[in-house]
Design an enzyme around this catalytic site. Structure first.
Site, short mmCIF file in Angstrom:
data_model
loop_
_atom_site.label_atom_id
_atom_site.label_comp_id
_atom_site.label_asym_id
_atom_site.label_seq_id
_atom_site.Cartn_x
_atom_site.Cartn_y
_atom_site.Cartn_z
N LYS A 116 0.83 -1.37 -0.03
CA LYS A 116 0.00 0.12 0.06
C LYS A 116 1.00 1.29 0.13
CE LYS A 116 -4.34 -1.66 1.99
NZ LYS A 116 -4.02 -2.89 1.60
N ARG A 293 -7.16 -7.87 -9.70
CA ARG A 293 -7.93 -9.01 -9.79
C ARG A 293 -9.06 -8.84 -10.24
NH1 ARG A 293 -11.03 -8.68 -5.34
NH2 ARG A 293 -9.96 -8.39 -3.38
#
Length: 445
Positions: A116, A293
């Site tokens: 992140k 994804r």
């Protein structure tokens, strides 16, 4: 087009991918654990391979077993679904090194967006708005305290390698930060093998809005609208809808453009989602993370844009052009998804069990993507998601009315389920008028 596809997942998403594969004439291969032998996705595949016991580490996260199944069945490609190994860069590299086609973004993009802090820095460099926060991990508690003092309380304490709403805590002052930092760091080390922690500004009244992107085989990145995901419990989504009732046409232009820049910054290919926090008072949005994804909530985008995202994933992986014109994307109507979980509808605690009754609703604008049917057992080994109830209509009001009817008609007996919660939500004024934020569930409880 790909001729044979192994689906390295389970439940509703495995069934979902298998459905598209078979429609396209692709031989669909399932892998399953001992706990899932009787589930519908196993029976619906053209071929199915047992890969291990219920423990995910010995089955759905067992790279050697999955690759062995691909080899023994002659699979040409692997689709990872979501969860498990879907955002594992090393797995993606291993699949391709084995001579198989990986149906997902490249390993480098997964790596770049998986951390992140690195992702925040990349996005800032690409001109994507990011919330005030640390540009490096907070090495220790003192560093976290210093960072929070500079950012300003309240702050979000987040696992740098986390995802799915896990590894997060809110601190309203230094005393709370000292508790949350140690808690998040320990959780991150245990769950992700990486105890790195970042500190970000926390926005108490905020909306969670995300953009579906698709990196095409020719190198272009397109945005397929936004989804509103603010109905959450424990930072995990329960309801998604598209388009977002909070996003104006002008904001939509800025939001989608930023998402495209995010994808272009990492040379993104295949399906992905750029998640943002939106301050509805100012129309400011900030990059939250990128999911490399297919998302659980992809069906609402499919309805609004009239495409099959799994088919588009397969086409990108095969080096083919999309089924749609990237220069003429035109959304239409409204769609809402409700996640039907095996959990208590009040406290949202898991409630596995044998499914004695399973009767799905049907009708115009009603779609059910389910992982179970009558006689199956919802076990405690995996996520509690049993099905996704997706409703579409010409307007948001029509989609909501269809949702009310479908929730009333959906019959599940055996495991605890959250259908009563959705019946309550669909009468909630905040939800009905579209002014809700991420705190709506806590206010309902």
């Amino acid at each position: 087009m790909i001729e044979s596809l192994l689906v390295a997942n389970r439940g509703e998403i495995a069934r979902r991918v298998i459905r598209t594969a078979k429609r396209l004439g692709i031989r669909a291969i399932a892998v399953y654990s001992e706990a899932d032998a009787d589930l519908p996705f196993v029976a619906e595949a053209d071929e199915a391979v047992l890969i291990g016991p219920p423990n995910p580490a010995q089955s759905y996260r067992n790279v050697e077993a999955i690759l062995a199944a691909a080899k023994s069945t002659g699979a040409q490609a692997i689709h990872p679904g979501y969860g498990f190994l879907s955002e594992n860069a090393e797995f993606a590299r291993t699949v391709e090194a084995s001579g198989l086609i990986w149906v997902g973004p490249g390993a480098d993009a997964i790596t770049a967006m998986g951390d992140k802090i690195n992702a925040r820095n990349l996005m800032a460099a690409a001109g994507v708005p990011v919330a005030p926060g640390t540009t490096d991990p907070a090495a220790d508690l003192d560093a976290a305290v210093a960072a929070a003092a500079e950012i300003g309380y309240p702050v979000m304490v987040k696992a740098a390698a986390g995802g799915g709403g896990m590894g997060m805590g809110v601190a309203v002052d230094e005393a709370a930060l000292r508790i949350e930092y140690d808690k998040v760091r320990a959780f991150a080390e245990r769950m992700f093998g990486d105890g790195s922690v970042l500190i970000e500004r926390y926005f108490p009244r905020v909306r969670h809005v995300e953009v579906q992107i698709l990196g095409l085989a020719d190198g272009r990145v397109v945005a397929l609208g936004e989804r509103e995901c603010s109905v959450q419990r424990r930072n995990q989504k329960l309801v998604e809808e598209s388009p977002s009732p909070a996003v104006s046409p002008e904001l939509r232009v800025r939001l989608l453009a930023a998402a495209v820049r995010a994808g272009e910054a990492v040379g993104y290919r295949n399906a992905g989602t750029v998640e943002c926090l939106l301050d509805p008072a100012s129309d400011e949005f900030f990059f939250l993370e990128m999911n490399t994804r297919l998302q659980v909530e992809h069906p609402v985008t499919e309805y609004v844009y009239g495409i099959d995202l799994v088919e588009e994933q397969l086409r990108v992986a095969a080096g083919l052009a999309p089924t749609f014109d990237p220069d003429a994307l035109a959304p239409s109507g409204h769609a809402i998804e409700l996640r039907i979980n095996a959990e208590d509808p009040k406290r949202f605690l898991p409630g596995p069990g044998v499914v004695r009754t399973w009767v799905e609703p049907a009708g115009e604008g009603v779609r059910v993507d389910s992982g179970y049917t009558g006689g199956n057992t919802v076990t405690p080994f995996y996520d509690s998601l049993m099905a996704k109830l997706i409703l579409s209509g010409d307007t948001r009001e029509q989609a909501i009315e269809r949702a009310r009817t479908a929730v009333a008609e959906f019959q599940i007996e055996g495991p605890k389920n959250n259908l009563p919660f959705f019946a309550e939500l669909l009468e909630n004024d905040e939800f009905l008028n579209g002014t809700y934020d991420t705190g709506i569930v806590s206010r309902m409880r």
